[in-house]
Design an enzyme around this catalytic site. Structure first.
Site, PDB file in Angstrom:
ATOM      1  N   ASN A 155       0.799  -1.226   0.000  1.00 56.66           N
ATOM      2  CA  ASN A 155       0.000   0.000   0.000  1.00 56.66           C
ATOM      3  C   ASN A 155       0.832   1.275   0.000  1.00 56.66           C
ATOM      4  OD1 ASN A 155       0.413  -1.280   2.660  1.00 56.66           O
ATOM      5  ND2 ASN A 155      -0.408   0.624   3.471  1.00 56.66           N
ATOM      6  N   ALA A 204     -13.708  -2.972  -1.210  1.00 61.83           N
ATOM      7  CA  ALA A 204     -14.450  -2.306  -2.292  1.00 61.83           C
ATOM      8  C   ALA A 204     -13.973  -0.874  -2.511  1.00 61.83           C
ATOM      9  CB  ALA A 204     -15.944  -2.309  -1.982  1.00 61.83           C
ATOM     10  N   CYS A 328      -3.662   4.885   7.196  1.00 69.32           N
ATOM     11  CA  CYS A 328      -3.983   4.226   8.469  1.00 69.32           C
ATOM     12  C   CYS A 328      -2.979   4.566   9.558  1.00 69.32           C
ATOM     13  CB  CYS A 328      -4.034   2.719   8.266  1.00 69.32           C
ATOM     14  SG  CYS A 328      -4.993   2.287   6.815  1.00 69.32           S
TER      15      CYS A 328
END
Length: 404
Positions: A155, A204, A328
Site C-alpha cells: 500500500n 471495495a 492508516c
C-alpha cells in the site's frame, strides 16, 4: 481543474457514478431494500437475488466460485477473519505463522494479537527494493507452520509480490496461503484457478466502490476451514454473521464488474500518467524512488526528496492531496515502518511522499502537480542549511552534531 488535486487513490477512491447509481436502487421503499435473509416474501427474494448477482461479479473478478466469496465489512475484517480463523481452527497442527514486516497493520496487528495467545510469528524483512525473495520465505518454513500471509501489492510503495510462485511453494509444503489483495483487486489480474492461493482479502473502496464493505475469498478445493470471529445468525455459511448490507454489496459487485471490464484501458492510461509524473520530478537533484519501479503497480509512486522534511513538503504541496505513508498510520509522526524496513534512514523516510493515481486523474492535474512539486522543493531547499552544506560538499554523515 478542481483543487486540491486528488493523488491519494491508494488511501481510498471516489465511488464511480455508475456504482452509486446501482446502490441508490437498493435503499428506499420503491427499491430493493429488503433483508436478503427474509425468505418469506418478495422483498427478501429481490434482495437475495441482488446479493447473488454481486457475489457472482466479485467471484468473476478473481475467477472464483461464487460460493467461495464471503462478504465482510472491509479488508481489515477479511484479514482478521482469515488469519485468526485459520490460527484458531488449525492450532492443533501447529502454531507458527509467517508474514512480512511491510504488511498492512490489519495483518501485523492481527499477528501480534495471536502472539499474545501463544502463537509464534516470523516477520520477514524485505530486500531494499521492497520485495521478499522466495528463498527467504522457504527458509522460514517449519514443520509447525500453518499459515503464510503476504500482500499482493504494497500500500505504500506499490511493489508486486509474485503470488503464483509463493502459492506453489506453500501448496508443496501443505501450508495455507493468505493474500491481502486490498491494493490489487480490480487493478491487477487475479486468477485463483491458476494461483494456488487459499484466502484473499478484498476491499471495495480501493476499486471505486463504497467504504464499509469487503470480501474474503475462501477456497473450497482443497477446502479451507475457518473459525468464525463474528457470531450470530449464521450468515455467509456460518463464517460471518450479520445482516447483509444489500446496497453496499451491490455497490461492490458493480465496482468489480467495471474494474474487470476496464482494467486494461484504465491501467494503460494510469501508467502513462505515472510515467509523466516521474519524468517531471526525477530531474530534481537527490530524488529517489522507493521500491522496485519495474515490479510495481502502475498507479503508485513513492518518492523521497532528500534534504526536505516530509511534513513541511506536504504543507507546501497544499494543492495536492498526497500522503507520507499510509492513511492508516499517517496520524503518527513516526517515519513509515515500511520504508524503514527497506533500510531507509529516518531522514529519507521522513522526506518521502506517496503519489497514487487513479481512474479520474487527468493529464492537466499531473502537469500542475509537477510544476508545484518542482517549485516547492526548490523553495524548501533554499531555506535548508543541510542542503547548503551538502551543496558545499560536506559529508553530513560524518558531522558531529552538538547536543544541547
Amino acid at each position: 481543474m478542481k483543487l486540491p488535486i486528488y493523488l491519494d487513490y491508494a488511501a481510498t477512491t471516489p465511488v464511480d457514478p455508475r456504482v452509486a447509481e446501482k446502490m441508490m436502487q437498493c435503499m428506499t421503499m420503491d427499491g430493493i431494500f429488503g433483508n436478503p435473509a427474509s425468505r418469506s416474501h418478495r422483498y427478501g427474494w429481490q434482495a437475495e437475488e441482488a446479493v447473488d448477482i454481486a457475489r457472482n461479479q466479485v467471484a468473476e473478478l478473481i475467477n472464483a466460485d461464487p460460493r467461495e466469496i464471503v462478504f465482510t465489512s472491509g479488508a481489515t475484517e477479511s484479514d482478521n477473519l482469515a488469519i485468526k480463523g485459520v490460527a484458531h481452527f488449525y492450532h492443533k497442527k501447529g502454531k507458527h505463522i509467517i508474514t512480512s514486516k511491510t504488511e498492512h497493520k490489519a495483518v501485523l496487528d492481527t499477528c501480534r494479537q495471536l502472539e499474545r495467545e501463544g502463537f509464534e510469528v516470523t516477520y520477514l524483512a524485505p530486500e531494499s527494493n521492497g520485495l521478499i525473495p522466495l528463498e527467504t520465505i522457504e527458509a522460514a518454513m517449519r514443520e509447525d507452520t500453518i499459515l503464510v500471509s503476504i500482500m499482493h501489492v504494497n500500500n505504500e510503495i506499490g511493489v508486486i509480490h509474485d503470488i503464483s510462485a509463493i502459492g506453489e511453494l506453500c501448496r508443496s509444503k501443505k501450508i495455507i496461503f493468505h493474500v491481502d489483495a486490498a491494493q490489487s483487486a480490480g487493478k491487477l489480474p487475479i486468477d485463483v484457478q491458476s494461483m494456488k492461493v487459499d484466502l484473499i482479502s478484498i476491499s471495495a473502496h480501493k476499486m471505486y466502490g463504497p467504504k464499509g464493505i469487503g470480501a474474503l475469498y475462501v477456497r473450497r478445493k482443497p477446502r479451507i476451514r475457518l473459525e468464525a470471529t463474528m457470531h450470530g445468525g449464521g450468515h455467509e455459511r456460518g463464517m460471518r454473521s450479520g445482516t447483509l448490507a444489500t446496497h453496499q454489496i451491490v455497490g461492490m459487485g458493480e465496482a468489480a464488474a467495471i474494474a474487470k471490464a476496464d482494467m486494461t484501458t484504465d491501467n494503460a492510461r494510469i501508467r502513462t500518467l505515472r510515467d509523466r509524473l516521474w519524468n517531471g520530478v526525477k530531474g530534481i537533484e537527490e530524488t529517489y524512488i522507493n521500491g522496485d519501479f519495474e515490479q510495481s503497480y502502475c498507479g503508485s509512486l513513492n518518492v523521497s526528496f532528500n534534504f526536505v522534511e516530509g511534513e513541511s513538503l506536504m504543507m507546501a504541496l497544499k494543492d495536492l492531496a498526497v500522503s507520507s505513508g499510509s492513511a492508516c498510520t499517517s496520524a503518527s509522526l513516526e517515519p513509515s515502518y515500511v520504508l524503514r524496513a527497506l533500510g531507509l534512514n529516518d531522514e529519507m523516510a521522513h522526506s518521502s511522499i506517496r503519489f497514487s493515481i487513479g481512474r479520474f486523474t487527468t493529464e492537466e492535474e499531473i502537469d500542475h502537480a509537477i510544476e508545484t512539486i518542482n517549485k516547492s522543493i526548490g523553495d524548501l531547499r533554499e531555506m535548508s542549511p543541510l542542503w547548503e552544506m551538502f551543496q558545499d560538499g560536506v559529508d553530513l554523515d560524518k558531522v558531529q552534531w552538538a547536543h544541547h
